[in-house]
Design an enzyme around this catalytic site. Structure first.
Site, mmCIF file in Angstrom:
data_model
loop_
_atom_site.group_PDB
_atom_site.id
_atom_site.type_symbol
_atom_site.label_atom_id
_atom_site.label_comp_id
_atom_site.label_asym_id
_atom_site.label_seq_id
_atom_site.Cartn_x
_atom_site.Cartn_y
_atom_site.Cartn_z
ATOM 1 N N GLY A 13 0.818 -1.213 0.000
ATOM 2 C CA GLY A 13 0.000 0.000 0.000
ATOM 3 C C GLY A 13 0.848 1.257 0.000
ATOM 4 O O GLY A 13 0.481 2.268 0.606
ATOM 5 N N GLY A 19 1.116 4.363 3.670
ATOM 6 C CA GLY A 19 2.203 3.653 2.990
ATOM 7 C C GLY A 19 3.262 4.611 2.460
ATOM 8 O O GLY A 19 4.475 4.354 2.592
ATOM 9 N N LEU A 107 -1.752 -2.619 10.099
ATOM 10 C CA LEU A 107 -2.364 -1.344 10.484
ATOM 11 C C LEU A 107 -3.875 -1.448 10.470
ATOM 12 O O LEU A 107 -4.467 -1.823 9.449
ATOM 13 C CB LEU A 107 -1.924 -0.250 9.515
ATOM 14 C CG LEU A 107 -0.587 0.373 9.890
ATOM 15 C CD1 LEU A 107 0.297 0.490 8.695
ATOM 16 C CD2 LEU A 107 -0.823 1.719 10.534
ATOM 17 N N SER A 110 -8.968 3.157 14.505
ATOM 18 C CA SER A 110 -9.624 3.387 15.798
ATOM 19 C C SER A 110 -11.111 3.024 15.763
ATOM 20 O O SER A 110 -11.751 2.928 16.805
ATOM 21 C CB SER A 110 -9.465 4.850 16.225
ATOM 22 O OG SER A 110 -10.002 5.698 15.240
ATOM 23 N N LEU A 168 -6.110 9.871 10.559
ATOM 24 C CA LEU A 168 -4.831 10.383 10.056
ATOM 25 C C LEU A 168 -5.065 11.435 8.984
ATOM 26 O O LEU A 168 -6.105 11.443 8.324
ATOM 27 C CB LEU A 168 -4.006 9.240 9.475
ATOM 28 C CG LEU A 168 -3.709 8.085 10.432
ATOM 29 C CD1 LEU A 168 -3.059 6.929 9.683
ATOM 30 C CD2 LEU A 168 -2.820 8.555 11.580
ATOM 31 N N HIS A 181 -11.901 11.598 4.068
ATOM 32 C CA HIS A 181 -12.142 11.836 5.486
ATOM 33 C C HIS A 181 -12.364 13.335 5.703
ATOM 34 O O HIS A 181 -12.195 14.148 4.803
ATOM 35 C CB HIS A 181 -10.956 11.342 6.313
ATOM 36 C CG HIS A 181 -10.856 9.849 6.338
ATOM 37 N ND1 HIS A 181 -9.961 9.155 5.554
ATOM 38 C CD2 HIS A 181 -11.548 8.920 7.033
ATOM 39 C CE1 HIS A 181 -10.110 7.863 5.774
ATOM 40 N NE2 HIS A 181 -11.070 7.683 6.657
ATOM 41 N N TRP A 204 -20.640 18.497 7.138
ATOM 42 C CA TRP A 204 -21.615 17.421 7.327
ATOM 43 C C TRP A 204 -21.917 17.233 8.810
ATOM 44 O O TRP A 204 -21.024 17.314 9.654
ATOM 45 C CB TRP A 204 -21.068 16.101 6.791
ATOM 46 C CG TRP A 204 -20.863 16.071 5.306
ATOM 47 C CD1 TRP A 204 -21.229 17.025 4.400
ATOM 48 C CD2 TRP A 204 -20.231 15.029 4.565
ATOM 49 N NE1 TRP A 204 -20.864 16.644 3.145
ATOM 50 C CE2 TRP A 204 -20.248 15.417 3.210
ATOM 51 C CE3 TRP A 204 -19.653 13.809 4.889
ATOM 52 C CZ2 TRP A 204 -19.710 14.640 2.204
ATOM 53 C CZ3 TRP A 204 -19.115 13.020 3.891
ATOM 54 C CH2 TRP A 204 -19.147 13.430 2.561
ATOM 55 N N ARG A 211 -13.221 14.218 17.247
ATOM 56 C CA ARG A 211 -12.273 13.281 16.629
ATOM 57 C C ARG A 211 -10.851 13.658 17.042
ATOM 58 O O ARG A 211 -10.543 14.819 17.290
ATOM 59 C CB ARG A 211 -12.364 13.332 15.094
ATOM 60 C CG ARG A 211 -13.661 12.793 14.517
ATOM 61 C CD ARG A 211 -13.796 11.296 14.654
ATOM 62 N NE ARG A 211 -14.991 10.804 13.987
ATOM 63 C CZ ARG A 211 -16.196 10.765 14.543
ATOM 64 N NH1 ARG A 211 -16.376 11.200 15.791
ATOM 65 N NH2 ARG A 211 -17.229 10.297 13.874
ATOM 66 N N ASP A 271 -23.401 11.893 11.495
ATOM 67 C CA ASP A 271 -22.363 12.324 12.445
ATOM 68 C C ASP A 271 -21.352 11.209 12.700
ATOM 69 O O ASP A 271 -20.206 11.467 13.035
ATOM 70 C CB ASP A 271 -23.008 12.658 13.806
ATOM 71 C CG ASP A 271 -23.324 14.140 13.947
ATOM 72 O OD1 ASP A 271 -22.834 14.936 13.115
ATOM 73 O OD2 ASP A 271 -24.053 14.490 14.883
#
Ligand code: GFB
Length: 312
Positions: A13, A19, A107, A110, A168, A181, A204, A211, A271
């Site tokens: 990756g 990666g 990897l 969460s 991340l 994300h 949104w 977070r 949410d």
């Protein structure tokens, strides 16, 4: 202590967010880095993965390959998220076992933890309650990856370990608004709103979920630290130890980007889990701490976005 110097290290990756950060970080280790593009190796193809590993015989493997995406992508493509991630990790871990790879780091994410896990979330919270529905497919696949590493350790004595990174961000992220994300989405939205002279930008959900964010270079550094120093069955959280409400994050991004208009909430969008702050105690106890402050990381990522996406 497992030294990577002189070793052959496969980063599965290598074109992804994590990666590519691993490849940058591994360049300091004096090892030979192996990579394979999707055209060269389909990680969902068991026979191809076995043949590739038999041919290249890496000493160490980082499983950073995954089908990933933000909250909407997870909701829209549950089969892809479950199937592809199961195949990728099972093929790589089994092939690493067969080819006697010395050390493997898997990897996860969460989102493996229960939706209402006590915060900050300790590693032992795994499988103590129901998952967050928006990403349970991805979470189930990642939990299977942890269990695969533990199973090969238990049955075959293999030194396969797992790291669970928090949300991340960083250079090389996906800035596509439908699949990304939150952080790259906010950078893009703020940038485009400023450029077009818009009076508002839309986020949104309610903006109230919290977070935790970690710069991907910190994540890569933590993964190398674990690869070198950690050899136990239990997965290890990789986070910054701090979280922030999405609305406050949006204000921070707008400040960095220079957008001064209104922030409007689209509550027809999900949410997701209300809070997802992981305990950083275990990793700190192993002698690692993050270095990149959130604001600096966002500024650097915005620079990368401008050079590589917006103006490219
Ligand atoms: O980063 P994100 O997509 O995923 O969304 P999760 C985090 C929060 O930001 C949610 C809100 O509350 C979103 O509603 N948000 C606000 C936005 N504006 C936006 C926007 O423009 N785009 C996006 N994407 N979000 C993911 C999982 O969950 O976390 C994955 O779906 C993975 O499986 C990843 O585990 C780390 O943090 O909710």
């Amino acid at each position: 202590m497992y030294s990577l110097a002189g070793k052959t290290v496969f980063v599965a990756g290598h074109r992804g967010l994590v990666g590519s950060a691993l490849v940058r970080r591994l360049a300091q280790e004096g090892c030979e880095i192996l990579t394979a593009t999707r055209a060269e190796l389909d990680l969902c193809d068991q026979a191809a993965v076995r043949a590739w590993m038999r041919d290249r015989r890496p000493d160490a493997v980082f499983v950073a390959a995954a089908k990933v995406g933000g909250i909407l992508a997870n909701v829209t493509y549950p089969a892809d998220f479950l199937y592809e991630n199961l195949m990728i990790e099972a093929n790589l871990i089994e092939a690493a076992f067969r080819e006697e790879v010395e050390k493997l780091l898997f990897l996860g994410s969460s989102c493996i933890y229960p939706k209402f896990a006590e915060q900050p979330i300790v590693e032992s919270s795994l499988l103590t309650g129901p998952l967050e529905p928006t990403n349970e497919w991805y979470a189930v696949a990642k939990i299977a990856g942890i269990k695969l590493c533990q199973a090969y350790r238990q049955q075959h004595g293999r030194d396969f370990i797992s790291a669970m990174p928090t949300n991340l961000y960083g250079p090389g992220d996906n800035f596509d608004l439908t699949s990304s994300h939150v952080l790259p989405a906010l950078i893009r939205k703020a940038h485009e709103a400023r450029r077009s002279g818009a009076k508002e930008m839309v986020i949104w959900g309610t903006g109230s979920p919290r977070r935790e964010f970690l710069h991907v270079d910190d994540c890569a550094d933590a993964c190398l630290h674990l690869m070198k120093t950690y050899s136990e069955a239990e997965h290890v959280n990789v986070g910054s130890g701090e979280d922030i409400p999405i609305y406050d994050l949006t204000r921070l991004v707008c400040d960095v980007v220079g957008f001064e208009g209104e922030i409007v909430r689209d509550t027809t969008k999900p949410d997701g889990t209300p809070r997802k702050l992981m305990s950083a105690d275990r990793l700190r106890g192993l002698g690692w701490a993050p270095k990149v402050p959130l604001r600096d990381g966002i500024a650097a990522t915005y620079d990368w976005f401008r050079q590589n996406v917006a103006d490219a």
